[in-house]
Write an enzyme that holds these catalytic residues in place. Structure first.
Site, PDB file in Angstrom:
ATOM      1  CD  GLU A 165      -2.760   1.545   0.542  1.00 34.81           C
ATOM      2  OE1 GLU A 165      -2.998   0.736  -0.374  1.00 34.81           O
ATOM      3  OE2 GLU A 165      -3.321   2.639   0.646  1.00 34.81           O
ATOM      4  CB  THR A 202      -3.339  11.445  -3.228  1.00 33.73           C
ATOM      5  OG1 THR A 202      -4.009  10.355  -3.859  1.00 33.73           O
ATOM      6  CG2 THR A 202      -3.108  11.098  -1.774  1.00 33.73           C
TER       7      THR A 202
END
Lengths: 306, 306
Positions: free
Chosen positions: A128, A181
Site C-alpha cells: 500500500e 491525493t
C-alpha cells in the site's frame, strides 16, 4: 494446493468521524486475483486485466506486498500473480489495498497459513505504501480482517476488528472525476481546534460503542465529522446535496470514502439502502458527471478464497 | 417513603485519552446525603458536615441541581437536604458532582421515579455548572449511571454507559495541594496538531473497544493521552515518577483524574491494585506532600439508596 483464486473486497477508509483510524469492508465490490505456487523463487506478476498497472514486481502494489511476505516466510518456491481489477483506481474505495491484501492472503494460504490475518496487515501495508506514499492500514486492515476495523496506532501496529451489526449496509456513489491525493492532503489543516477534536473523539467513541452494542441510532448520531469533511467536501461536486438526499431517504449517516471522490452512506437494512441509493443517484444525475453506484452489506469475512 | 439516605460516589473524569468525554464511577469513596419530603414547597439545605459550603439553595451545587428537578417535576411538596461530605473539594474526583447527583437522585426516588437515570444527568449538570462555570456531564454522568460513561455530545446531551469489565480496579492518589481550575484550564492549548488528535482518537477508540470486549491489554495499550497530560502534569509534583511506579507495579495505565491534582491508575484485579497503591504511595512519600490513597473497584451501579 498450488493455485488459489481470491476475492479482494473494496473498502471504505477514513470513516467519517474515524478519520485515519476507522474503515469497513464491502461485500459485492472487489477484484479477483489468481496466485500460483511455482518452483522458481521470487514473485512474478504474469497478467493484469481491467487496469493499466505495472507488471514489474517492485513497482506494483501487489508485487511489493507479496515480496514482504515472501521475504518473511523465505519459502523454497516462488509465486505468480494474476490481477483482475474491478475496483477503479482513484475511486476512494481501496483499489490498491485490495491488490496488496489479495497478494499476501493468497501466498499465506498457499504456504499453509504461517501467518494470522492480523499479521498479514503488516505485509500488505508495505505494498500500500508504494501507492499512497506512506504505510497506512486504513484500507488493508478492513480488506483483510473484514467488518469494521480500528487502527489504534502504528508503533507497533495495533488493529482491532469490530464485527458489523448484521443489518448495516453501505451505499457508495463513485463520481467519475479525479481528486488528486496531493490536493486532498493539501486541503487539510495540520492544526485544529481542541474543542473540535473533542467533538470528533466523542463521536468516534459513540460510533464504536454503537457498533459493539448494535445500537443503529447511536451509530447514526455519531456519524458526524467536524474536522475533515468540511474541508474535503469542496473537492467533490454536489457533496452536501447528495449527503442530504441520503439522510432524507433514511441513511444513518454519510461521508467521504477514503480521500474521495466516492461518497458513502450507511443504512440499516437493504430496503433503506436501496432507497438511499436511488435518492443519491437521482440527485447526482443533475451534475452531469458520470458515476457508479454500489449497494453492499458490510462484509464481515474480508478477503477470501473463491 | 418520605426520607432517603443516599451514597454519592466519587468519580474520575477526563479519563486519560478520553479528555472531556470519558469518566468512571468509584465504589468505596463517596458522600452521604439525606433528603426529606416536606409539606413546604421549595428546596432547603438544612445541614452540611465535612465541608464549609453555602447553605443557600441557589449558591449550593446540590441546591441548584435539586431546584432543576423540582422545577421540572412541579411537585406539591418540598425537600430538605442534608449533605455529609467525605470527598474533599478540589481533589479532582468529582466532589461537587456527587452532591449534584445525590440531590437529583434522592428527589427522583421520593417522587416515585418520574425520571430515568439518563434524564437525571441533565438536572445534575445544572448544579455542577455553578461549581465549574459550565454545564459538564463528565463527573455527574458516571456518578448517576455508574460504570464507565462516554459523553458523546451535548446538543442534545447524549451519554452512553459502558459496563465495567468486572476486574477493573481504580487506584487514586490525592495529593493535598491546590490546583486552581483556572490554572489547569489556562495551561491547555486551544489549538492542537491534527496528528496528535488522530493518535488520541485512535486510543479513545481502543479504550472503548477494550471495555466492550473486556480486553484488559487493549485497555492498557489505549490509556495514552498525548494532548492534555503532557501539559497538565506540570501542575502535579512528581507526576511522572508516580505514574511510572504505577506502571512498573503492573497498572494497565494511569493519568490525571479530572483537572487534578489526583492521579489515578487502572488495574486488573484487586491484588495488583493494592500493589500499585503501595508503589504509588511509596513514591509520593518522597515529596513530603500529604496525600490520601483510595483503592476501589469500578462501581457499576452509581449513586444509590443506602
Amino acid at each position: 494446493m498450488t493455485e488459489i483464486k481470491i476475492f479482494c473486497p473494496a473498502t471504505i477508509a477514513n470513516l467519517n468521524c474515524g478519520f485515519d483510524v476507522m474503515g469497513l469492508c464491502l461485500e459485492g465490490i472487489g477484484d479477483e486475483m489468481i496466485i500460483r505456487k511455482v518452483a522458481d523463487k521470487g514473485i512474478r506478476i504474469t497478467k493484469i486485466t481491467g487496469a493499466d498497472l505495472p507488471l514489474e514486481t517492485d513497482k506494483n502494489v501487489a508485487g511489493v506486498a507479496a515480496l514482504a511476505i515472501f521475504n518473511a516466510a523465505k519459502p523454497d518456491c516462488g509465486f505468480e500473480i494474476e490481477i483482475h481489477k474491478k475496483i477503479k483506481a482513484g475511486s476512494g474505495i481501496g483499489s490498491s489495498s485490495a491488490s496488496a491484501a489479495g497478494a499476501v492472503f493468497g501466498i499465506n494460504e498457499l504456504l499453509g497459513k504461517p501467518f494470522t490475518r492480523h499479521e498479514l496487515v503488516d505485509f500488505a501495508m508495505k505494498g500500500e505504501a508504494i501507492a499512497s506514499g506512506s504505510e497506512h492500514a486504513d484500507n488493508v486492515a478492513p480488506c483483510i480482517l473484514g467488518g469494521f476495523t480500528l487502527v489504534r496506532g502504528y508503533n507497533p501496529l495495533d488493529v482491532i476488528k469490530i464485527e458489523s451489526p448484521s443489518e448495516i449496509y453501505a451505499v457508495v456513489l463513485h463520481p467519475h472525476i479525479e481528486v488528486k491525493t496531493s490536493d486532498s492532503r493539501a486541503i487539510l489543516s495540520p492544526i485544529i481546534a481542541l474543542k473540535d477534536a473533542i467533538t470528533q473523539w466523542g463521536n468516534l467513541g459513540g460510533l464504536i460503542a454503537g457498533l459493539y452494542s448494535k445500537d443503529y441510532e447511536l451509530i447514526g448520531r455519531s456519524l458526524q465529522d467536524v474536522i475533515i469533511e468540511p474541508l474535503r467536501k469542496k473537492l467533490i461536486p454536489n457533496f452536501d446535496e447528495v449527503k442530504n438526499s441520503a439522510l432524507n431517504a433514511g441513511a444513518l449517516g454519510a461521508g467521504i470514502s477514503g480521500a474521495g471522490p466516492s461518497i458513502f452512506a450507511l443504512c440499516k437494512g437493504q430496503a433503506i439502502a436501496e432507497k438511499v441509493a436511488f435518492a443519491m443517484s437521482s440527485n447526482y444525475l443533475d451534475t452531469g458527471i458520470p458515476f457508479d453506484m454500489h449497494v453492499s452489506r458490510v462484509n464481515d469475512e474480508g478477503v477470501k478464497k473463491i
